[in-house]
Design a protein around this motif. Sequence first.
Motif, short mmCIF file in Angstrom:
data_model
loop_
_atom_site.label_atom_id
_atom_site.label_comp_id
_atom_site.label_asym_id
_atom_site.label_seq_id
_atom_site.Cartn_x
_atom_site.Cartn_y
_atom_site.Cartn_z
N MET A 285 0.82 -1.19 0.00
CA MET A 285 0.00 0.00 0.00
C MET A 285 0.87 1.26 0.00
N ILE A 286 0.47 2.21 -0.79
CA ILE A 286 1.18 3.48 -0.87
C ILE A 286 0.20 4.60 -0.48
N VAL A 287 0.67 5.50 0.36
CA VAL A 287 -0.16 6.63 0.78
C VAL A 287 0.28 7.87 -0.01
N PHE A 288 -0.69 8.46 -0.71
CA PHE A 288 -0.42 9.65 -1.51
C PHE A 288 -1.12 10.85 -0.90
N PRO A 289 -0.39 11.92 -0.59
CA PRO A 289 -1.06 13.13 -0.13
C PRO A 289 -1.63 13.88 -1.34
N THR A 290 -2.83 14.39 -1.20
CA THR A 290 -3.44 15.21 -2.24
C THR A 290 -4.04 16.45 -1.60
N ILE A 291 -4.12 17.51 -2.37
CA ILE A 291 -4.72 18.75 -1.87
C ILE A 291 -6.23 18.66 -2.05
N ASP A 292 -6.96 18.90 -0.99
CA ASP A 292 -8.42 18.95 -1.05
C ASP A 292 -8.80 20.37 -1.45
N ALA B 172 -11.92 21.94 0.49
CA ALA B 172 -11.60 22.25 1.89
C ALA B 172 -10.60 23.41 1.96
N THR B 173 -9.67 23.47 1.03
CA THR B 173 -8.72 24.58 0.99
C THR B 173 -9.45 25.89 0.71
N GLY B 174 -10.39 25.85 -0.22
CA GLY B 174 -11.19 27.04 -0.52
C GLY B 174 -11.96 27.53 0.69
N LYS B 175 -12.60 26.60 1.41
CA LYS B 175 -13.33 26.97 2.63
C LYS B 175 -12.38 27.54 3.68
N ASN B 176 -11.18 26.99 3.73
CA ASN B 176 -10.19 27.48 4.68
C ASN B 176 -9.75 28.90 4.33
N ILE B 177 -9.59 29.18 3.05
CA ILE B 177 -9.22 30.53 2.61
C ILE B 177 -10.32 31.52 3.02
N ILE B 178 -11.57 31.12 2.85
CA ILE B 178 -12.68 31.99 3.27
C ILE B 178 -12.60 32.24 4.77
N LYS B 179 -12.41 31.18 5.55
CA LYS B 179 -12.34 31.30 7.00
C LYS B 179 -11.20 32.23 7.42
N LEU B 180 -10.01 32.02 6.84
CA LEU B 180 -8.85 32.84 7.19
C LEU B 180 -9.05 34.29 6.78
N ARG B 181 -9.67 34.49 5.61
CA ARG B 181 -9.94 35.86 5.15
C ARG B 181 -10.89 36.56 6.10
N GLU B 182 -11.95 35.87 6.49
CA GLU B 182 -12.93 36.47 7.39
C GLU B 182 -12.33 36.73 8.77
N MET C 64 2.02 28.56 4.99
CA MET C 64 1.34 28.03 3.81
C MET C 64 0.67 26.70 4.13
N GLU C 65 1.29 25.92 5.01
CA GLU C 65 0.73 24.63 5.39
C GLU C 65 -0.60 24.79 6.12
N GLU C 66 -0.82 25.94 6.72
CA GLU C 66 -2.07 26.19 7.42
C GLU C 66 -3.17 26.67 6.47
N ILE C 67 -2.80 26.99 5.25
CA ILE C 67 -3.79 27.40 4.23
C ILE C 67 -4.27 26.19 3.45
N ILE C 68 -3.34 25.36 3.02
CA ILE C 68 -3.65 24.21 2.17
C ILE C 68 -4.11 23.04 3.04
N ILE C 69 -5.22 22.44 2.65
CA ILE C 69 -5.73 21.27 3.34
C ILE C 69 -5.33 20.02 2.54
N VAL C 70 -4.56 19.16 3.18
CA VAL C 70 -4.06 17.95 2.53
C VAL C 70 -4.78 16.74 3.09
N GLN C 71 -5.15 15.85 2.22
CA GLN C 71 -5.73 14.57 2.63
C GLN C 71 -4.87 13.46 2.05
N THR C 72 -4.93 12.31 2.65
CA THR C 72 -4.15 11.19 2.13
C THR C 72 -5.07 10.15 1.51
#
Length: 80
Positions: free
Chosen positions: A1-8, A11-21, A68-76
């Motif tokens: 099994m291989i675990v690949f991180p991907t950008i959600d 969720a990243t978009g919602k996070n940008i809204i939250k941080l902006r607000e 930057m890591e707090e802006i991007i939401i990563v899922q595996t």
Amino acid sequence: MIVFPTIDLAATGKNIIKLREESGLSVRDLQNIFGFATPQAIYKWQHGTALPTIDNLIVLSAVFKVSMEEIIIVQTKISA
């Protein structure tokens, strides 16, 4: 099994809204900070249809006072 991180993107978009607000900024404020002629790029980030470029992420992290890591939401995802 291989675990690949991907950008959600959504969720990243919602996070940008939250941080902006939380920063007390409007979309128009971000548009002015970036010097964009229109706010379309910011709306695309917020809706999860596009990601900010690395240089724009650096600016966002400075504006929001987070890494930057707090802006991007990563899922595996696990692949066989």
